[in-house]
Write an enzyme that holds these catalytic residues in place. Structure first.
Site, mmCIF file in Angstrom:
data_model
loop_
_atom_site.group_PDB
_atom_site.id
_atom_site.type_symbol
_atom_site.label_atom_id
_atom_site.label_comp_id
_atom_site.label_asym_id
_atom_site.label_seq_id
_atom_site.Cartn_x
_atom_site.Cartn_y
_atom_site.Cartn_z
ATOM 1 N N HIS A 131 -1.104 -1.305 2.929
ATOM 2 C CA HIS A 131 -0.360 -0.504 2.014
ATOM 3 C C HIS A 131 -1.061 0.182 1.263
ATOM 4 O O HIS A 131 -0.733 0.959 0.144
ATOM 5 C CB HIS A 131 0.496 -1.975 0.919
ATOM 6 C CG HIS A 131 1.557 -3.081 1.661
ATOM 7 N ND1 HIS A 131 2.679 -2.529 2.105
ATOM 8 C CD2 HIS A 131 1.353 -3.794 2.132
ATOM 9 C CE1 HIS A 131 2.635 -4.086 2.578
ATOM 10 N NE2 HIS A 131 2.334 -5.028 2.328
ATOM 11 N N ASN A 175 8.897 -6.552 1.321
ATOM 12 C CA ASN A 175 9.034 -5.330 2.513
ATOM 13 C C ASN A 175 10.462 -4.624 2.960
ATOM 14 O O ASN A 175 11.445 -5.078 2.397
ATOM 15 C CB ASN A 175 8.317 -5.984 4.239
ATOM 16 C CG ASN A 175 7.194 -6.466 4.002
ATOM 17 O OD1 ASN A 175 6.849 -5.597 3.352
ATOM 18 N ND2 ASN A 175 6.529 -7.169 4.009
ATOM 19 N N TYR A 229 -3.165 -11.493 -4.450
ATOM 20 C CA TYR A 229 -2.873 -10.277 -4.661
ATOM 21 C C TYR A 229 -3.749 -10.120 -5.906
ATOM 22 O O TYR A 229 -4.351 -8.624 -5.828
ATOM 23 C CB TYR A 229 -1.622 -10.353 -5.115
ATOM 24 C CG TYR A 229 -0.782 -9.640 -3.844
ATOM 25 C CD1 TYR A 229 0.344 -8.793 -3.704
ATOM 26 C CD2 TYR A 229 -0.930 -10.803 -2.268
ATOM 27 C CE1 TYR A 229 0.933 -8.050 -2.421
ATOM 28 C CE2 TYR A 229 0.196 -9.482 -1.309
ATOM 29 C CZ TYR A 229 0.953 -8.491 -2.001
ATOM 30 O OH TYR A 229 1.142 -8.291 -0.430
#
Length: 492
Positions: free
Chosen positions: A65, A138, A348
């Protein structure tokens, strides 16, 4: 002199140039030298500061991303869901919550064209009164693999060849031939939806199952869906090539220009709800991230609307340093047992600490917009002003105490400690069902993409045969058409 006033901000710019320390700079063109020809003197502090700052201007790009665009706005509740969740930001119709949203491509680098075939990221950060809630999704509702053990390999297979730095079909099809569950995601990846005309005309999905918990402690599994009010629009391969050759930032420009013109992008939020007692009633595992939930059995329920009405002020500060984390939830929302989601909770936050620094949550774009307090302290680039004498808990000198307990799902989990696949894989049914909903021309574009990919000269006969077998198990006609165009005899 008010020492707290002049914090780092363009709001306090002087009319003349200074160093980082505030000293005046009277010449920003010529270095300090011995005579007009040099050499340059190391004592030219401003020169050294300017070059050293420039050398460190960039941070590591996201491993996935990397290419993206952000915008700000609000989320407004339009339908009552208080019977399902005690989340404060969903407490009643009319409640608005500030948000920042980031759209992205997944695979390629920060400067890559936005017109390439790829899954798009659709991430929303809700700045609620109870802390940040990050819905990191997404534009497709499923993912290639259900277990995070395969995630690094998944991304490496999709990314360019480490030797040539060229994305190649043989690498993609070789790796995913070992993951038959990936076929459902390929039914999106090779479909029109992975060539969206821009960010405004694409759907968004939370992808994973989460849980909503009400005040009584009753939990339901939930899936989140974003539907654009302007409809879903995609490009053909030919249009994507033309658009990318004209402007590699076409989607970012479209988003920015639309908001600047007052044509605010809007999405409706819908949810699907499943009672945990019904999980075993399906022929697939509802917590398997490679599966969707049937809408005829679990219909979409409207919740609210997302409106993006403000462009960001600084791309680096509010896009590159913007950090999402599926681990950021609020009371009334909880994780499911989805294996991939469970590991994203760690990954993350870990990648943000590497990419931005250990104090990335202090950055204005990432910090919660509500009062917060903990004893996470110091570290590189810490800039939080703290004057407490007590940096531990519990303490009789500090009134801080644990927060009120809020409901979280309670269930008894049993099982052997082992590494294994889920019992209900059912890898092909939903891919075939999706294919059969399309018009013939859309089916043909999908088949053409498979033929193009499988025609890569480095794709072996074995790999072609495996994929034709997968496609045939999803839909016999689809597999036969791909096989006939490749002059390969299907095994089914």
């Amino acid at each position: 002199m008010d020492l707290s006033k002049y914090r780092p901000s363009s709001a306090y710019d002087t009319p003349f140039l200074t160093t980082n320390a505030g000293g005046p700079v009277y010449n920003n063109v010529s270095s300090l030298t011995v005579g007009p020809r040099g050499p340059v003197l190391l004592e030219d502090y401003h020169l050294i500061e300017k070059l050293a700052t420039f050398d460190r201007e960039r941070i590591p790009e996201r491993v996935v991303h990397a290419r993206g665009a952000s915008a700000k706005g609000f989320f407004e509740v339009t339908h009552d869901v208080s019977h399902l969740t005690c989340a404060d930001f969903l407490r009643a119709p009319g409640v608005q919550t500030p948000v920042i949203c980031r759209f992205s491509t997944v695979v390629h680098e920060r400067g890559s064209p936005e017109s390439i075939r790829d899954i798009r990221g659709f991430a929303v950060k809700f700045y609620t009164r109870e802390g940040n809630f990050d819905l990191v999704g997404n534009n497709v509702p499923v993912f290639f693999n259900r277990d995070a053990k395969s995630f690094p390999d998944t991304i490496r297979a999709l990314k360019p060849n480490p030797k040539s730095h060229i994305q190649e079909n043989w690498r993609i099809l070789d790796f995913f031939s070992f993951l038959p569950e990936s076929l459902h995601t390929f039914a999106f990846f090779y479909d029109d939806v992975c060539l969206p005309i821009n960010y405004r005309h694409m759907e968004g999905f939370g992808v994973h199952a989460y849980q909503l918990i009400n005040k009584a402690g009753k939990a339901h599994y939930v899936k989140f869906h974003w539907k654009p009010t302007c409809g879903v629009k995609s490009m053909t391969e030919e249009e994507a090539i033309r658009v990318g050759g004209t402007n590699h930032s076409h989607a970012t420009k479209d988003l920015y220009d639309s908001i600047a013109a007052g044509n605010y992008p809007e999405w409706k939020l819908f949810i699907q709800i499943m009672d945990p007692e019904d999980v075993d009633k399906f022929d697939f595992d509802p917590l398997d991230v490679t599966k969707t939930w049937p809408e005829d059995i679990l219909p979409l329920m409207p919740v609210g609307r997302l409106v993006l009405n403000r462009n960001i002020d600084n791309f680096f500060a509010e896009n590159e340093q913007l950090a999402f984390n599926p681990g950021h939830i609020v009371p009334g929302v909880y994780y499911s047992e989805d294996k991939l989601l469970q590991t994203r909770i760690f990954a993350y936050a870990d990648t943000q600490r590497h990419r931005i620094g250990p104090n990335y949550m202090q950055l204005p774009v990432n910090a919660p917009k509500c009062a917060h307090h903990n004893n996470h302290r110091d570290g590189a680039m810490n800039f939080m002003h703290r004057d407490e004498e007590v940096d531990y808990l519990p303490s009789r000198f500090d009134p801080c105490r644990p927060a009120e307990q809020y409901p979280i799902p309670s269930c008894v989990l049993t099982g052997r400690r082992e590494k294994c696949v889920i019992p209900k894989e059912n890898n092909f049914k939903q891919a075939g069902e999706r294919y059969r909903t399309w018009e013939p021309d859309r089916q043909d574009r999908y088949i053409n993409k498979w033929v193009e990919s499988l025609s890569d000269p480095r794709v072996t006969h074995e790999i072609r045969s495996i994929w034709i077998s997968y496609l045939s198990q999803a839909d016999k006609s689809c597999g036969q058409k791909v096989a006939s165009r490749l002059l390969v005899k299907p095994t089914m």
